[in-house]
Structure formats: C-alpha cells, structure tokens
Design an enzyme around this catalytic site. Structure first.
Site, PDB file in Angstrom:
ATOM      1  N   ASP A  13       0.851  -1.191   0.000  1.00 14.30           N
ATOM      2  CA  ASP A  13       0.000   0.000   0.000  1.00 14.30           C
ATOM      3  C   ASP A  13       0.887   1.241   0.000  1.00 14.30           C
ATOM      4  O   ASP A  13       2.116   1.130  -0.009  1.00 14.30           O
ATOM      5  CB  ASP A  13      -1.027  -0.013   1.148  1.00 14.30           C
ATOM      6  CG  ASP A  13      -0.460   0.433   2.488  1.00 14.30           C
ATOM      7  OD1 ASP A  13       0.777   0.578   2.615  1.00 14.30           O
ATOM      8  OD2 ASP A  13      -1.260   0.629   3.421  1.00 14.30           O
TER       9      ASP A  13
ATOM     10  N   ASP B  94      -5.220  -6.151   8.355  1.00 20.53           N
ATOM     11  CA  ASP B  94      -3.805  -6.048   8.724  1.00 20.53           C
ATOM     12  C   ASP B  94      -3.676  -5.267  10.017  1.00 20.53           C
ATOM     13  O   ASP B  94      -4.541  -4.466  10.352  1.00 20.53           O
ATOM     14  CB  ASP B  94      -3.001  -5.346   7.618  1.00 20.53           C
ATOM     15  CG  ASP B  94      -3.419  -3.897   7.462  1.00 20.53           C
ATOM     16  OD1 ASP B  94      -4.316  -3.628   6.657  1.00 20.53           O
ATOM     17  OD2 ASP B  94      -2.876  -3.033   8.172  1.00 20.53           O
TER      18      ASP B  94
END
Ligand SMILES: [Zn+2]
Length: 413
Positions: A93, A259
């Site tokens: 990301d 996450d």
C-alpha cells in the site's frame, strides 16, 4: 480470514545473549536478524503488508528503510527481501497515514504501480487520502443540509479518482498483481457509496481505509451498510483494524482479510497489556537499562541518585528474576528486588500486585512458542528491544491462535 502483518522492520538478533546482554561481533543486521516468520516454525500471519512510504519515505518524512535496504528491496523484490516462503502473501500500500497532513497524496498511481510491479507483490492498494473523522449522524440528515466538512468530501473524491486512474493504468500496463481499490468515508452510507463507485469501476477487492480509530459497533454499521450495495463476488480488506473477537461477524459481512501491528506494538507501547495469553494479558516487568533511560541518567547526573547504587539495584533485580525462573529464589525475594529497583526508577509507581501475579502465574513457562521456550522469563521483562520485540513476536503467535479459534468457534456476544 487472512491476517496480514504490517511491516515496520521489526526484527530480532538471534546472536543476542540474554545473560550477558551482548551480541556476536560478526552479526550483520540485515543478514542475520530474523523476522517473526523466521523465528517460528509456523508463521504467525498469512501475509505481510508493506507500505511504499515505509520503504521509500516520501518527501519530508524518510521511511524506516536505510538507503541500502531500499535499493535491495527494489532489486530483489518483496518476497526475497523478507526471505518468505511462497505461502506468505504479499500486499503493498502507499502508507496514507504518512501523508495524511498533506493537501494531496504525494504518490501518483503510476508510481504505486511501479512499486507493486517491480517488487512483485501479490496485490497492491490504490493511492488514497485518509479522512480524519466519523459522523454517522450525517446519514440521517437531509441531503444538502448534512453537516459534512468540505475537506472530507474532497478527500473521498480524490481517493475515488485516484482509484479509477490506478485501475485504468493497471489494465493498460497489464500488471501481474491484483489491484485493490480504497474506500474512504465518514459514515456508513458514505462508505457504502464509495464501495458502490469502486465496484462500478471494476474492482472486486476493496480495502476500507480510515477505520483504525473506530469502535467495533461503528465498523459493523459501516459493513452492514456496505452489504446493501456489495456484489456477492466483492471481498473486503480492513486496513489497520484488529478485532479478533468479531472475526466471524466480519467474515459474514464480506471481510476476507485485515492487517495490523498491534499485537507486536502492545508488547512495548501499552501501559498494561504487554504479554498475551489465550485467556488474558499481563503487564511486562519493567527493568529499565540505566543507559537507555534519560530520566534516570539525569537524576544520576544531578546527584539525586548514586550511580553505583542504582547499578547494584538493577543488577540484583535482573539476577533475582533469572534465579526465580530457575526456581533458585523465592517469589517474595525476587519480587522485593524488583520493587526496590522500581522505587528508584519510578518512585511514584507501585506494581507490586501485578508483578506478584505474573511471577506467580509464570505464563512464559506455560507457553509453547519458540520465543518463550528459548528465553524463558526474559520474554516478560520490559527491557531493551531484543526482549520487547520477542514479546511482541510471542503476542503475534497468541493473537493468530486466538483468530483461528474464533473462526472455528465464534464467541457470540
Ligand atoms: Zn510464547
């Protein structure tokens, strides 16, 4: 439900000697230090999430990686860098919290794609801009009169525009990784709106951002709103959200992964929940190193404390705990040695009750993980990165077991 461990280069040195507190001279951090998935026979997560901002830094803020590490990451790719087996998934990301204060994301969709594609990630998340706020009441206000800051709407638009561009460029460049679009919102309906837009663009995997600080009921309300627009094939990833107890419920609402770093971070950032067990958490026993404690050093320099005396108390405390672990010293004596050092390094604190509890229970001796088996009582000592990170690694193992248990036999509240 897959758990991704968000990387921040937390590793431990296998050559560290806990009795002498020394390392092997030949140790090279990058070559010899170990990630959690290398310490345990079974990795305590399903994948790693790596932020571009962590690797490259961006603009003003540098990443956690040194220049040499960054170059190696780009050269070898994410899998070789983490020395991870094929069973560990890799997700990338942009690290939107690193630029949350900026007007506009400093990363372009093509730069994000370069990162994911060059480093061979399994999946990559579109560039987004975090909305810092949550107002569920705006959903019931009249359109046009709802109390929604312009900046929030602007950030949602930016995030959607960048997601559209990201997917378009992924198709044009025929990338090998799976693209995820990010939904940002400020209420259940605004998250649902973003998910609807992302699906219309063609996304089948959607990451929900900006939920880190939300309480569980708020997250559930958002997921319920999203359910009303979500196609059956669309799956969700929760960014930075750790809610083990509700894993099954989240799963029923379309979440297939999340996450977090909190099991690791809590080991040394939390004021009370430092050491996990399946049933409860414990406070780690504070045995600060004089060298690593500026307040203590300042008090020694000012003459308030005698260095030799502090050193003697520190060593006696540490030795006493080790002796207690080997059952060569009674609990009362070991505890008194801990407390006499605490009265010096934190005179206003009194952890006598909690320390007695953890010493009596000996949770490290009951744990079957590789860390506890190898270092014993040291895992519960709040002292230096080698102990503190290993305790975090242990927490990952416990958290991962709790998650598996929860998914098999959900605890309904
Ligand atoms: Zn353990």
């Amino acid at each position: 439900m897959k758990f991704f461990f968000a990387d921040s280069q937390d590793m431990v040195d296998p050559t560290f000697d806990f009795e002498t507190e020394t390392r092997a001279q030949w140790r090279i951090r990058q070559r010899d230090d170990l990630y959690p998935h290398e310490v345990f026979q079974n990795p305590p997560y399903d994948g790693v999430l790596v932020s571009k901002a962590m690797v490259d830094g961006n603009g003003k803020t540098g990443g956690r990686y040194s220049l040499a590490q960054r170059q190696r990451f780009w050269r070898t790719g994410v899998r070789a860098f983490f020395r991870s087996s094929a069973s560990l998934e890799t997700m990338g990301d942009c690290g939107a919290f690193s630029y949350v204060r900026e007007d506009y994301p400093p990363i372009t969709p093509d730069e994000a794609i370069d990162f994911y594609e060059s480093c061979a990630f399994d999946s990559g998340i579109s560039v987004d801009h975090v909305i810092l706020g949550f107002r569920p009441e705006t959903d019931s206000q009249l359109p046009g009169f709802a109390d929604i800051p312009i900046e929030w709407r602007r950030r949602q638009e930016i995030t959607l525009e960048l997601a559209n561009e990201f997917l378009r460029r992924c198709h044009a460049r025929k990338v090998r990784f799976t693209p995820l679009g990010v939904a940002q919102g400020w209420s259940p309906a605004s998250y649902a709106f973003a998910v609807k837009q992302l699906q219309a663009m063609g996304y089948q995997k959607i990451a929900l951002g900006g939920m880190v600080l939300l309480k569980t009921p708020a997250i559930l309300h958002c997921l319920e709103a999203i359910t009303s627009v979500r196609y059956s094939g669309t799956t969700l990833h929760l960014l930075g959200v750790t809610r083990c107890k509700h894993a099954t419920l989240f799963q029923e609402l379309g979440v297939t992964s999340f996450d977090s770093t909190s099991p690791l971070r809590q080991a040394f950032k939390d004021a009370k929940d430092n050491y996990y067990t399946m049933e409860r958490t414990y406070l780690a026993i504070r045995v600060p190193q004089i060298e690593g404690n500026p307040q203590l050093q300042a008090r020694i320099r000012s003459g308030e404390l005698n260095q030799e005396e502090v050193r003697r108390l520190e060593e006696r405390c540490l030795r006493g705990l080790i002796e207690y672990d080997h059952e060569r010293l009674s609990l009362d004596v070991a505890l008194e040695q801990v407390l006499s050092y605490e009265r010096v390094h934190h005179p206003k604190q009194d952890h006598s009750r909690t320390y007695r509890e953890v010493l009596e229970d000996r949770p490290w001796a009951a744990c079957s993980c590789e860390v506890c088996g190898k270092i014993g009582i040291h895992v519960i000592l709040f002292r230096g990165a080698e102990r503190n990170k290993r305790r975090g690694f242990h927490n990952l193992v416990v958290f991962y077991s709790q998650l598996q248990n929860e998914l098999v036999t959900p605890a309904r509240s």
